[in-house]
Design a protein around this motif. Sequence first.
Motif, mmCIF file in Angstrom:
data_model
loop_
_atom_site.group_PDB
_atom_site.id
_atom_site.type_symbol
_atom_site.label_atom_id
_atom_site.label_comp_id
_atom_site.label_asym_id
_atom_site.label_seq_id
_atom_site.Cartn_x
_atom_site.Cartn_y
_atom_site.Cartn_z
ATOM 1 N N GLY A 168 0.828 -1.191 0.000
ATOM 2 C CA GLY A 168 0.000 0.000 0.000
ATOM 3 C C GLY A 168 0.865 1.244 0.000
ATOM 4 N N ALA A 169 0.302 2.364 0.426
ATOM 5 C CA ALA A 169 1.043 3.620 0.450
ATOM 6 C C ALA A 169 2.100 3.606 1.545
ATOM 7 C CB ALA A 169 0.080 4.783 0.668
ATOM 8 N N LEU A 170 3.158 4.379 1.334
ATOM 9 C CA LEU A 170 4.251 4.478 2.298
ATOM 10 C C LEU A 170 4.339 5.901 2.836
ATOM 11 C CD1 LEU A 170 7.030 2.507 0.358
ATOM 12 C CD2 LEU A 170 5.484 1.655 2.142
ATOM 13 N N GLY A 171 4.503 6.020 4.156
ATOM 14 C CA GLY A 171 4.669 7.329 4.762
ATOM 15 C C GLY A 171 6.116 7.765 4.752
ATOM 16 N N ALA A 172 6.325 9.071 4.913
ATOM 17 C CA ALA A 172 7.692 9.604 4.925
ATOM 18 C C ALA A 172 8.496 9.007 6.063
ATOM 19 C CB ALA A 172 7.658 11.128 5.033
ATOM 20 N N GLY A 173 7.829 8.615 7.148
ATOM 21 C CA GLY A 173 8.519 8.035 8.288
ATOM 22 C C GLY A 173 8.685 6.531 8.193
ATOM 23 N N GLY A 174 8.350 5.955 7.042
ATOM 24 C CA GLY A 174 8.537 4.523 6.839
ATOM 25 C C GLY A 174 7.312 3.670 7.153
ATOM 26 N N LYS A 178 -0.480 -1.096 4.797
ATOM 27 C CA LYS A 178 -1.038 -2.412 5.113
ATOM 28 C C LYS A 178 -0.997 -2.699 6.616
ATOM 29 C CE LYS A 178 3.262 -5.093 4.557
ATOM 30 N NZ LYS A 178 3.870 -6.302 3.938
ATOM 31 N N ASP A 179 0.056 -2.227 7.305
ATOM 32 C CA ASP A 179 0.187 -2.491 8.742
ATOM 33 C C ASP A 179 -0.766 -1.621 9.562
ATOM 34 O OD1 ASP A 179 2.247 -4.297 8.205
ATOM 35 O OD2 ASP A 179 3.775 -2.716 8.297
ATOM 36 N N ALA A 342 -7.063 8.480 6.888
ATOM 37 C CA ALA A 342 -6.268 9.707 6.961
ATOM 38 C C ALA A 342 -5.220 9.624 5.858
ATOM 39 C CB ALA A 342 -5.602 9.862 8.329
ATOM 40 N N PHE A 343 -4.409 10.676 5.710
ATOM 41 C CA PHE A 343 -3.364 10.689 4.691
ATOM 42 C C PHE A 343 -2.034 10.260 5.302
ATOM 43 C CE2 PHE A 343 -6.462 13.020 2.339
ATOM 44 C CZ PHE A 343 -6.134 12.842 1.002
ATOM 45 N N ILE A 344 -1.584 9.073 4.933
ATOM 46 C CA ILE A 344 -0.297 8.596 5.410
ATOM 47 C C ILE A 344 0.834 9.418 4.802
ATOM 48 C CG2 ILE A 344 0.093 6.871 3.612
ATOM 49 C CD1 ILE A 344 1.082 4.964 5.798
ATOM 50 N N SER A 345 0.562 10.116 3.702
ATOM 51 C CA SER A 345 1.563 10.964 3.051
ATOM 52 C C SER A 345 1.725 12.306 3.753
ATOM 53 C CB SER A 345 1.165 11.193 1.584
ATOM 54 O OG SER A 345 -0.159 11.700 1.497
ATOM 55 N N ASN A 346 0.847 12.602 4.695
ATOM 56 C CA ASN A 346 0.969 13.808 5.504
ATOM 57 C C ASN A 346 1.746 13.441 6.770
ATOM 58 O OD1 ASN A 346 0.316 15.686 7.683
ATOM 59 N ND2 ASN A 346 -1.264 16.539 6.352
#
Length: 403
Positions: A168-174, A178-179, A342-346
């Motif tokens: 799935g999407a990845l956040g800036a903090g890793g 999916k988790d 929410a936005f994991i990219s934020n």
Amino acid sequence: MRHPFSAAFLFALIALLSPAGSADPAAKATVSLKSGANVTRLLLTVPKGSSLKPQAGRADQLIVAMEGVDALPGLPNPAGDRYIAALHTRSKAKGRIDLIVELRPAAEYRTLLSVTDSGNPSLTVDVTAGGAMTSRPPPTPVAKASDGPHRKRFVVALDAGHGGKDTGALGAGGSQEKDIVLAIARKLEALLQAEPGIRPVMIRRNDEFIDLRQRMERARKEHADLFISLHADAYNDPHARGASVFTLSEHGATSEAARRLADRENAADRIGGVALHDKDEVLASVLLDLTQNATLEASDRAADSILQALRKTHSIHQPGIQKAGFVVLKSPDVPSILVETAFISNPEEELKLRSSAYQNQIAAAIAEGIRNYLKLARPATVAPPDRPVRQEVAVSATDNVVK
């Protein structure tokens, strides 16, 4: 492929629609009859403030009780119709009229209550040859603590998006989407397990990859009454924030209906309790449409309940229900919604999503929305709220959006 009537949020053979307000004392109902080669469709509409209640009469009869109605002019003459022998009315008291539908031998019918776009209660009755279709039983009332062991519990399928090789999407903090959504799904499962009358079902419990259509079919095999897919959005603007709630777009529903009808000869499953493989194209299309329209209505109502609950404690990215062709939302007979938590990219929202406390808040809001939806979905409900406005948004250039 779509048929020109608005389906109700609820399958019902015996139900009551009573919108708020008083009926005009001189209110008139309208009825139309359309005969086809394989099915005859009767459409009965009453004014706002009136009510409709289909009732089984004799084996060869359907009675529709109307309250707040003084007249039913222009009653069609079904002479020569293959399935309906006669239509007549019976006045019981002022403002109370019965429409009596006399059926020909071996005919059977399927009813669907709805509310028109202008708010008028309406009833669609499809009549065809015996054995051609089977009416889906009305939803089982949600069990209370005193209901006893034989009441069917309301099944909620919880789909944690992505999994396995699909991060799935990845956040800036890793963080991996999916988790995070699996953690939220587990918390939501625990909350729903504590609710009398609800049985949550996890589509995936571990870090495993499951095909999108397999997720949808797993929910159907569990006889799910509601399917909720959980995700954490990503966008190239790191300031994008807030939760969103999606249901299936009209285009997605139409393409899925076409796919189902094209594959019906090889399909072993049943849609809304009806097998389509042995029906001709017109009848199969009508039956699928009845099921799918009601599912779309129920999906919107569930989505609106959850969106309102989320709005109380969380920022919302878009003000209304969003529309898309997500594959996991395409079950024709299970109301389905997708929640972008929410936005994991934020970066700010990513930190919140990783927090167990925030995950609990999200789960609690969704659980509240489910509870509110169930209050509407129970057969005892008299006046469902106004249909939520469908807000179409451009999500993808194609219908096969995947999440």
